[in-house]
Motif scaffolding. Structure first.
Motif, PDB file in Angstrom:
ATOM      1  N   ILE A  64      -2.191 -29.941 -24.661  1.00 48.97           N
ATOM      2  CA  ILE A  64      -3.657 -30.049 -24.609  1.00 48.97           C
ATOM      3  C   ILE A  64      -4.039 -31.420 -24.049  1.00 48.97           C
ATOM      4  N   PRO A  65      -5.252 -31.525 -23.487  1.00 52.95           N
ATOM      5  CA  PRO A  65      -5.657 -32.806 -22.901  1.00 52.95           C
ATOM      6  C   PRO A  65      -5.662 -33.936 -23.936  1.00 52.95           C
ATOM      7  N   THR A  66      -5.404 -35.112 -23.466  1.00 50.54           N
ATOM      8  CA  THR A  66      -5.339 -36.293 -24.340  1.00 50.54           C
ATOM      9  C   THR A  66      -6.635 -36.458 -25.128  1.00 50.54           C
ATOM     10  N   MET A  67      -7.755 -36.293 -24.449  1.00 46.70           N
ATOM     11  CA  MET A  67      -9.045 -36.471 -25.118  1.00 46.70           C
ATOM     12  C   MET A  67      -9.207 -35.503 -26.286  1.00 46.70           C
ATOM     13  N   ALA A  68      -8.677 -34.290 -26.129  1.00 50.00           N
ATOM     14  CA  ALA A  68      -8.808 -33.284 -27.185  1.00 50.00           C
ATOM     15  C   ALA A  68      -7.885 -33.576 -28.362  1.00 50.00           C
ATOM     16  N   ALA A  69      -6.794 -34.274 -28.092  1.00 47.89           N
ATOM     17  CA  ALA A  69      -5.797 -34.509 -29.149  1.00 47.89           C
ATOM     18  C   ALA A  69      -6.213 -35.621 -30.112  1.00 47.89           C
ATOM     19  N   ILE A  70      -6.955 -36.604 -29.604  1.00 47.12           N
ATOM     20  CA  ILE A  70      -7.255 -37.772 -30.452  1.00 47.12           C
ATOM     21  C   ILE A  70      -8.056 -37.388 -31.698  1.00 47.12           C
ATOM     22  N   PRO A  71      -9.166 -36.638 -31.559  1.00 48.69           N
ATOM     23  CA  PRO A  71      -9.918 -36.304 -32.782  1.00 48.69           C
ATOM     24  C   PRO A  71      -9.088 -35.511 -33.782  1.00 48.69           C
ATOM     25  N   GLN A  72      -8.200 -34.652 -33.277  1.00 54.61           N
ATOM     26  CA  GLN A  72      -7.330 -33.911 -34.199  1.00 54.61           C
ATOM     27  C   GLN A  72      -6.424 -34.861 -34.976  1.00 54.61           C
ATOM     28  N   ALA A  73      -5.846 -35.803 -34.253  1.00 54.93           N
ATOM     29  CA  ALA A  73      -4.943 -36.762 -34.902  1.00 54.93           C
ATOM     30  C   ALA A  73      -5.693 -37.628 -35.907  1.00 54.93           C
ATOM     31  N   VAL A  74      -6.866 -38.080 -35.513  1.00 52.37           N
ATOM     32  CA  VAL A  74      -7.654 -38.959 -36.392  1.00 52.37           C
ATOM     33  C   VAL A  74      -8.095 -38.199 -37.645  1.00 52.37           C
ATOM     34  N   ARG A  75      -8.502 -36.943 -37.452  1.00 55.11           N
ATOM     35  CA  ARG A  75      -8.929 -36.149 -38.611  1.00 55.11           C
ATOM     36  C   ARG A  75      -7.769 -35.974 -39.593  1.00 55.11           C
ATOM     37  N   ALA A  76      -6.587 -35.714 -39.054  1.00 53.12           N
ATOM     38  CA  ALA A  76      -5.416 -35.568 -39.926  1.00 53.12           C
ATOM     39  C   ALA A  76      -5.165 -36.859 -40.709  1.00 53.12           C
ATOM     40  N   LEU A  77      -5.242 -37.976 -40.017  1.00 48.45           N
ATOM     41  CA  LEU A  77      -5.012 -39.273 -40.680  1.00 48.45           C
ATOM     42  C   LEU A  77      -6.089 -39.556 -41.724  1.00 48.45           C
ATOM     43  N   GLN A  78      -7.335 -39.277 -41.359  1.00 46.61           N
ATOM     44  CA  GLN A  78      -8.438 -39.545 -42.299  1.00 46.61           C
ATOM     45  C   GLN A  78      -8.312 -38.682 -43.553  1.00 46.61           C
ATOM     46  N   GLU A  79      -7.958 -37.431 -43.356  1.00 44.69           N
ATOM     47  CA  GLU A  79      -7.825 -36.549 -44.528  1.00 44.69           C
ATOM     48  C   GLU A  79      -6.723 -37.006 -45.467  1.00 44.69           C
ATOM     49  N   MET A  80      -5.734 -37.685 -44.911  1.00 44.31           N
ATOM     50  CA  MET A  80      -4.637 -38.175 -45.752  1.00 44.31           C
ATOM     51  C   MET A  80      -4.891 -39.599 -46.247  1.00 44.31           C
ATOM     52  N   GLY A  81      -6.043 -40.135 -45.868  1.00 42.13           N
ATOM     53  CA  GLY A  81      -6.348 -41.514 -46.260  1.00 42.13           C
ATOM     54  C   GLY A  81      -5.468 -42.534 -45.555  1.00 42.13           C
ATOM     55  N   MET A  82      -4.973 -42.167 -44.362  1.00 43.37           N
ATOM     56  CA  MET A  82      -4.016 -43.035 -43.676  1.00 43.37           C
ATOM     57  C   MET A  82      -4.522 -43.556 -42.333  1.00 43.37           C
ATOM     58  N   HIS A  83      -5.798 -43.294 -42.004  1.00 43.73           N
ATOM     59  CA  HIS A  83      -6.300 -43.819 -40.740  1.00 43.73           C
ATOM     60  C   HIS A  83      -6.328 -45.340 -40.815  1.00 43.73           C
ATOM     61  N   ARG A  84      -5.788 -45.973 -39.806  1.00 40.75           N
ATOM     62  CA  ARG A  84      -5.628 -47.435 -39.723  1.00 40.75           C
ATOM     63  C   ARG A  84      -4.495 -47.945 -40.605  1.00 40.75           C
ATOM     64  N   LYS A  85      -3.918 -47.097 -41.419  1.00 43.40           N
ATOM     65  CA  LYS A  85      -2.747 -47.517 -42.206  1.00 43.40           C
ATOM     66  C   LYS A  85      -1.470 -47.083 -41.492  1.00 43.40           C
ATOM     67  N   VAL A  86      -1.485 -45.831 -41.008  1.00 43.56           N
ATOM     68  CA  VAL A  86      -0.474 -45.392 -40.043  1.00 43.56           C
ATOM     69  C   VAL A  86      -1.168 -45.490 -38.692  1.00 43.56           C
ATOM     70  N   GLN A  87      -0.681 -46.367 -37.838  1.00 38.70           N
ATOM     71  CA  GLN A  87      -1.396 -46.604 -36.580  1.00 38.70           C
ATOM     72  C   GLN A  87      -1.172 -45.455 -35.596  1.00 38.70           C
ATOM     73  N   LEU A  88      -2.175 -45.230 -34.778  1.00 34.39           N
ATOM     74  CA  LEU A  88      -2.149 -44.146 -33.793  1.00 34.39           C
ATOM     75  C   LEU A  88      -2.150 -44.729 -32.386  1.00 34.39           C
ATOM     76  N   ILE A  89      -1.093 -44.415 -31.649  1.00 29.57           N
ATOM     77  CA  ILE A  89      -1.030 -44.782 -30.225  1.00 29.57           C
ATOM     78  C   ILE A  89      -1.254 -43.508 -29.420  1.00 29.57           C
ATOM     79  N   VAL A  90      -2.106 -43.614 -28.423  1.00 32.29           N
ATOM     80  CA  VAL A  90      -2.439 -42.451 -27.602  1.00 32.29           C
ATOM     81  C   VAL A  90      -1.986 -42.709 -26.169  1.00 32.29           C
ATOM     82  N   SER A  91      -1.393 -41.702 -25.571  1.00 32.18           N
ATOM     83  CA  SER A  91      -0.983 -41.844 -24.169  1.00 32.18           C
ATOM     84  C   SER A  91      -1.227 -40.534 -23.439  1.00 32.18           C
ATOM     85  N   GLY A  92      -1.104 -40.593 -22.131  1.00 30.41           N
ATOM     86  CA  GLY A  92      -1.297 -39.392 -21.321  1.00 30.41           C
ATOM     87  C   GLY A  92      -2.479 -39.536 -20.380  1.00 30.41           C
TER      88      GLY A  92
END
Lengths: 439, 225
Positions: free
Chosen positions: A272-300
């Motif tokens: 899937i396009p990079t732009m579409a993947a970021i919100p999915q990844a961020v939502r997963a991290l936020q739901e686990m209380g790990m956004h900014r605790k487990v860092q997210l690198i985006v490429s593509g």
């Protein structure tokens, strides 16, 4: 579509490109293999716009007021997290796919810009370690060149599960690029095709991966961050499992990500396009209380400071560039156009990285070709480009009133069309409408 | 030097092992093991380590120089990516034993499960019992000696690893073929059997290796992929 000659109508279904591919397939009996990333147009960051500050927001002064660009990666478990001056990093690209000079240039450029670079399939070369202040060591399914001594020399370890250009697929480095040195590093005979496996040989799922990550931590005495890299597909679930498995950092590589060589059908039709993947990844991290605790690198497909800033606004901590870094080094440069033409391509179109004939000396193991790339000069070009990306992102962040790139937020963005609004989870421009409740 | 995993953590034990002086040939005994994962991983010392009990996943992973004995069974990925030294499992080994290992010797007194020696890159493996399916899949170099039987698809997509099997082979994988046992192979096999403490007769074994038909992609071979 009507062609130049009146009365000739090109079929939208069987366009000249499609006809050419059918003819090529009939001639050769094999699918098209190539490098570079996806070439088809998919929803991209260009479909998003920033809402610069006016009345309701207060902008920061360019060149005067501070806008931070630094990032620390691996704060969850590692005793020695990575600290970088810019959020733009260099993605993994292998020695073998790239020449030693190209790898050296990537390290030099990254050093100047204060960022990290990454190994790839084929292992860590001494030149690469020597020329890269901060080096991420990829732990790949093929385990070519995998060496615990190199593992201990790394500043971080990236467990590669997938790549944006080919999630679920392995790779094949064709025999023509397998020189004595590449063969020796990969423990395989010279001149034969080298297959990179699509999955790791000693674990089969997320529970095993958790134990595998613990092994890597034990070997390195819990010193360095462990990244997990996935190709963007079922990103929400993959990110949740990666967090559960113990990742310090998660790398999500969208479908516009580049590759040294794989099937064209894979590059253009999987992921899937990079732009579409970021919100999915961020939502997963936020739901686990790990956004900014487990860092997210985006490429593509990251190309500009606008892309960088938009990734930050959608919730990424850093981005990685691959294809763009090669272009900065000199890939597809017009000065080689005549030579590109000789091998059936042209500057701006060259993607046959697997053939090892790169006129710019980048995706080749031919010593004469490789010597065309001056690693010092190319490193400087890359550093310039990295600096531009960072400056551009800063400019946009200041305009949104942000004193650090990480302070950008989805609220700073709107979308130009419904597709981008739905994928990025931001309102359609001029409205408050975000299509769909789930993304 | 002794450790007890009933009172110490795997982390504490591994750190103590890593902190051993590199030039000292110590002997270490680890007790109280109950399937713990990642035991004695990343060793870089000429030390002898005896594990009394059943080990979990990745025991002796990436071993260099150490001699590691497991008095019990070993879980998935024992001696994965070993570089040198010796790992001896007195019981059975689970799947992916010595996966991608570059050197050293793995001896399994019992059976090894599926994918034993997967992507092996120079390691020697002697299994006194049988191995499961897809063993030596994409094996690049080194030797796999099986004193018992081998499961389905032995040596699928093999490169240059040498396979010696005494018992029956359920089936051979793509591009893996039976090969002539020449004197140099008998010599190689004899040395490995001796080093592993086996008294089997090398002449009772059959050699398998790569047919080298899949080394370069050819469209006419697509049915083999």
């Amino acid at each position: 579509m009507t062609m130049e000659k009146p009365g000739l109508i090109e079929s939208a279904t069987f366009s000249r490109d499609v006809i050419h591919e059918i003819q090529r397939a009939a001639d050769t009996g094999i699918y098209d293999i190539r490098g570079f990333g996806a070439k088809r147009k998919v929803p991209h960051f260009d479909d998003l716009l920033f809402l610069g500050a006016s009345m309701s927001r207060y902008p920061l002064e360019g060149y005067r007021e501070k806008c931070g660009t630094d990032v620390t990666l691996g704060t969850r478990f590692a005793k020695k997290p990575i600290k970088l001056d810019t959020v733009v990093t260099i993605a993994g690209m292998s020695f073998g796919a790239l020449s030693a000079n190209a790898k050296e240039a990537l390290g030099r450029g990254a050093n100047i810009a204060g960022t990290s670079t990454t190994t790839g399939d084929g292992g860590m070369t001494p030149e690469e370690r020597q020329n890269s202040k901060t080096l991420v060591y990829q732990y790949l399914p093929s385990r070519y060149g995998m060496n615990p001594d190199d593992l201990r020399k790394a500043d971080a370890i990236e467990v590669v599960l997938g790549q944006g250009a080919k999630p679920g697929g392995g790779g094949m480095l064709l025999g023509q690029k397998i020189t004595d040195r590449v063969a020796q590093m990969r423990t395989l005979p010279k001149g034969i095709d080298q297959r990179s496996a699509c999955r790791h040989p000693d674990w089969t799922g997320p529970d095993d991966l958790a134990i595998k990550i613990q092994e890597l931590r034990e070997i390195t005495d819990w010193q360095v961050p462990i990244y997990i890299k996935v190709g963007a597909t079922r990103t929400y679930y993959d990110v949740k499992l990666a967090v559960k498995a113990g990742a310090d950092v998660i790398v999500v590589d969208g479908m516009q990500g580049g590759t040294a060589a794989t099937q064209d059908v894979f590059i253009e039709h999987v992921g899937i396009p990079t732009m579409a993947a970021i919100p999915q990844a961020v939502r997963a991290l936020q739901e686990m209380g790990m956004h900014r605790k487990v860092q997210l690198i985006v490429s593509g497909g990251i190309r500009s400071g606008a892309d960088v800033a938009k990734c930050m606004a959608l919730g990424a901590d850093a981005v990685a560039i691959g294809t763009a870094a090669l272009v900065a080094l000199g890939c597809n440069h017009p000065k080689w156009d005549e030579e590109y033409q000789k091998i059936g391509s042209a500057a701006g179109f060259y993607d046959d990285y697997h053939e090892g004939k790169c006129p710019a000396g980048i995706s080749t193991q031919d010593q004469d070709l490789a010597s065309r790339l001056d690693p010092v000069d190319a490193g400087r070009r890359l550093a310039n480009y990295l600096n531009v990306l960072t400056l551009e992102a800063q400019t946009l962040a200041r305009a949104c009133g942000k004193s650090h790139l990480h302070n950008l937020e989805p609220e700073d963005l709107v979308a130009l069309n419904v597709e981008a609004a739905a994928m990025a989870g931001v309102p359609l421009a001029g409205t408050n409408w975000i299509p769909g409740k789930e993304f | 030097m002794k450790f007890d995993l009933k009172t110490q953590t795997v982390r504490e034990v591994n750190q103590a092992l890593h902190d051993l002086p590199k030039d000292k040939q110590a002997e270490v005994e680890i007790n109280g093991i109950s399937g713990d994962h990642n035991l004695a991983v990343g060793m870089d010392h000429p030390v002898k380590i005896t594990l009394n009990g059943h080990a979990g996943y990745y025991c002796a992973g990436m071993n260099k120089e150490a001699e590691i004995i497991v008095n019990g069974n070993a879980g998935q990925g024992v001696a994965e990516n070993m570089m040198s030294g010796k790992v001896h499992v007195k019981g059975n080994a689970s799947q992916s034993a010595a996966a991608t290992a570059h050197g050293g010797l793995l001896v399994v007194d019992g059976d090894a499960a599926a994918r034993c020696g997967i992507s092996m890159k120079g390691v020697n493996i002697v299994v006194k019992g049988s191995v499961g399916h897809m063993s030596a899949f994409m094996g690049q170099s080194g030797c796999l000696v099986v004193c018992g039987d081998a499961g389905e698809a032995l040596g699928d997509s093999l490169y240059e690893a040498h396979l010696y099997v005494k018992g029956k082979v359920e089936s051979l994988g793509a591009d893996c073929i039976q090969k002539e046992m020449r004197s140099e192979h008998l010599e190689e096999l004899s040395a490995l059997l001796k080093e592993a403490g086996c008294d089997d007769n090398p002449e009772d074994f059959t050699r398998y290796g790569s047919g080298r038909q899949l080394y370069n992609f050819k469209v006419d071979n697509t049915s083999a992929y």
